[in-house]
Design an enzyme around this catalytic site. Structure first.
Site, PDB file in Angstrom:
ATOM      1  N   PRO A 120       0.868  -1.095   0.002  1.00 23.41           N
ATOM      2  CA  PRO A 120      -0.138   0.010  -0.027  1.00 23.41           C
ATOM      3  C   PRO A 120       0.768   1.219  -0.042  1.00 23.41           C
ATOM      4  CG  PRO A 120      -0.300  -0.997   1.976  1.00 23.41           C
ATOM      5  CD  PRO A 120       0.546  -2.054   1.184  1.00 23.41           C
ATOM      6  N   ASN A 121       0.431   2.283  -1.008  1.00 23.59           N
ATOM      7  CA  ASN A 121       0.956   3.594  -0.793  1.00 23.59           C
ATOM      8  C   ASN A 121       2.179   3.699  -1.689  1.00 23.59           C
ATOM      9  OD1 ASN A 121      -1.372   4.909   0.667  1.00 23.59           O
ATOM     10  ND2 ASN A 121      -0.647   3.640   2.634  1.00 23.59           N
TER      11      ASN A 121
ATOM     12  N   ARG B 115       4.949  10.829  -2.326  1.00 21.57           N
ATOM     13  CA  ARG B 115       4.629  10.395  -0.874  1.00 21.57           C
ATOM     14  C   ARG B 115       6.070  10.930  -0.350  1.00 21.57           C
ATOM     15  NH1 ARG B 115       4.380   4.615   1.358  1.00 21.57           N
ATOM     16  NH2 ARG B 115       4.152   5.071   3.337  1.00 21.57           N
TER      17      ARG B 115
ATOM     18  N   TYR C 157      11.200   8.667   0.959  1.00 21.94           N
ATOM     19  CA  TYR C 157      11.202   7.480   0.186  1.00 21.94           C
ATOM     20  C   TYR C 157      11.628   7.700  -1.167  1.00 21.94           C
ATOM     21  CZ  TYR C 157       7.834   5.794   3.766  1.00 21.94           C
ATOM     22  OH  TYR C 157       7.521   5.265   4.656  1.00 21.94           O
TER      23      TYR C 157
ATOM     24  N   ASN D 275       8.112  -5.427  -0.874  1.00 25.89           N
ATOM     25  CA  ASN D 275       7.916  -4.459   0.243  1.00 25.89           C
ATOM     26  C   ASN D 275       6.647  -4.293   0.488  1.00 25.89           C
ATOM     27  OD1 ASN D 275       7.900  -1.964   1.758  1.00 25.89           O
ATOM     28  ND2 ASN D 275       8.835  -0.872   0.033  1.00 25.89           N
TER      29      ASN D 275
ATOM     30  N   ALA E 250       3.077  -0.623   4.909  1.00 26.40           N
ATOM     31  CA  ALA E 250       2.686  -0.776   6.406  1.00 26.40           C
ATOM     32  C   ALA E 250       2.336  -2.001   6.657  1.00 26.40           C
ATOM     33  CB  ALA E 250       1.736   0.357   6.682  1.00 26.40           C
TER      34      ALA E 250
ATOM     35  N   GLU F 179      12.425  -9.704   2.067  1.00 30.50           N
ATOM     36  CA  GLU F 179      11.842  -8.358   2.591  1.00 30.50           C
ATOM     37  C   GLU F 179      12.701  -7.121   2.175  1.00 30.50           C
ATOM     38  OE1 GLU F 179      11.887  -7.859   6.727  1.00 30.50           O
ATOM     39  OE2 GLU F 179       9.957  -6.587   6.771  1.00 30.50           O
TER      40      GLU F 179
ATOM     41  N   HIS G 109      12.818  -2.852   2.022  1.00 29.72           N
ATOM     42  CA  HIS G 109      12.270  -1.472   2.420  1.00 29.72           C
ATOM     43  C   HIS G 109      13.089  -0.513   1.912  1.00 29.72           C
ATOM     44  CE1 HIS G 109       9.354  -3.175   5.048  1.00 29.72           C
ATOM     45  NE2 HIS G 109       9.929  -4.089   5.524  1.00 29.72           N
TER      46      HIS G 109
ATOM     47  N   ARG H 220      13.190   4.632  12.461  1.00 28.09           N
ATOM     48  CA  ARG H 220      12.070   5.462  12.468  1.00 28.09           C
ATOM     49  C   ARG H 220      11.017   5.121  13.706  1.00 28.09           C
ATOM     50  NH1 ARG H 220       9.227   4.749   6.900  1.00 28.09           N
ATOM     51  NH2 ARG H 220       8.092   6.602   7.599  1.00 28.09           N
TER      52      ARG H 220
HETATM   53  C1  DQA Z   1       8.290   0.970   4.011  1.00 24.14           C
HETATM   54  C2  DQA Z   1       8.132   1.291   5.532  1.00 24.14           C
HETATM   55  C3  DQA Z   1       6.878   1.181   6.087  1.00 24.14           C
HETATM   56  O1  DQA Z   1       7.066   1.343   7.418  1.00 24.14           O
HETATM   57  C4  DQA Z   1       6.083   2.042   5.470  1.00 24.14           C
HETATM   58  O2  DQA Z   1       4.708   2.027   6.079  1.00 24.14           O
HETATM   59  C5  DQA Z   1       5.696   2.139   4.015  1.00 24.14           C
HETATM   60  C6  DQA Z   1       7.280   1.958   3.241  1.00 24.14           C
HETATM   61  C7  DQA Z   1       9.544   1.283   3.105  1.00 24.14           C
HETATM   62  O3  DQA Z   1      10.036   1.004   2.088  1.00 24.14           O
HETATM   63  O4  DQA Z   1      10.466   1.926   3.799  1.00 24.14           O
HETATM   64  O5  DQA Z   1       4.838   2.217   3.248  1.00 24.14           O
HETATM   65  O6  DQA Z   1       7.920  -0.305   3.477  1.00 24.14           O
END
Ligand code: DQA
Length: 145
Positions: free
Chosen positions: A9-10, A17, A22, A71, A74, A95, A97, A104
């Site tokens: 998501p997002n 964003r 990011y 990835n 959240a 995984e 990120h 964070r």
């Molecule tokens: C994320 C880190 C997560 O905490 C966050 O909710 C994201 C992006 C990252 O790629 O740093 O959406 O996965």
């Protein structure tokens, strides 16, 4: 070798964003950046804001791909359903990120996904994907030899 890259998501909002966190690249630019590093690995990209769609992709990938780089956005921090899906398949999952989740907010320090993955990469921006996919491809190749 085929690897599926799943973004949660997002992550469709990359570039807009929180660019300081990011990065400034759009999702298409991130894909292009990653693809530059891989000539022999076939990469497919999938993004969804929906937990169920991500789970469907993970389940289907087991028969169609050699590995997954994910990835989970959240969902990383609370999706036991995505964790169970990863635990249910045979192909290895890495995984990744963009940000360093350990540096964070407290709620981001815990990944419920990490324990069912081969390994995790965080904090290197779009290059986290490159490292994760490279490590995954190395492992898959080694296993097939
Ligand atoms: C994320 C880190 C997560 O905490 C966050 O909710 C994201 C992006 C990252 O790629 O740093 O959406 O996965």
């Amino acid at each position: 070798m085929k690897i599926l890259v799943i973004n949660g998501p997002n992550l469709n909002l990359l570039g807009k964003r929180k660019p300081d966190m990011y990065g400034h690249r759009t999702p298409e630019e991130v894909e292009k950046f990653i693809l530059k590093y891989f000539k022999e690995v076939e990469l497919k990209f999938f993004q969804s804001n929906s937990e169920g769609e991500i789970i469907d992709q993970i389940q289907k990938a087991d028969a169609a791909y050699d590995g997954i780089a994910i990835n989970p956005g959240a969902f990383t921090h609370y999706s036991y359903a995505i964790r169970d899906a990863i635990e249910s398949i045979r192909i290895p999952v890495a995984e990744v990120h963009l940000s360093n989740i350990a540096a964070r907010e407290d709620f981001r320090h815990k990944s419920v996904i990490a324990p069912v993955c081969i390994g995790s990469v965080a904090g290197f921006g779009a290059y986290s994907y490159v490292i994760g996919i490279q490590a995954l491809a190395h492992l898959i190749k080694r296993k097939s030899e």
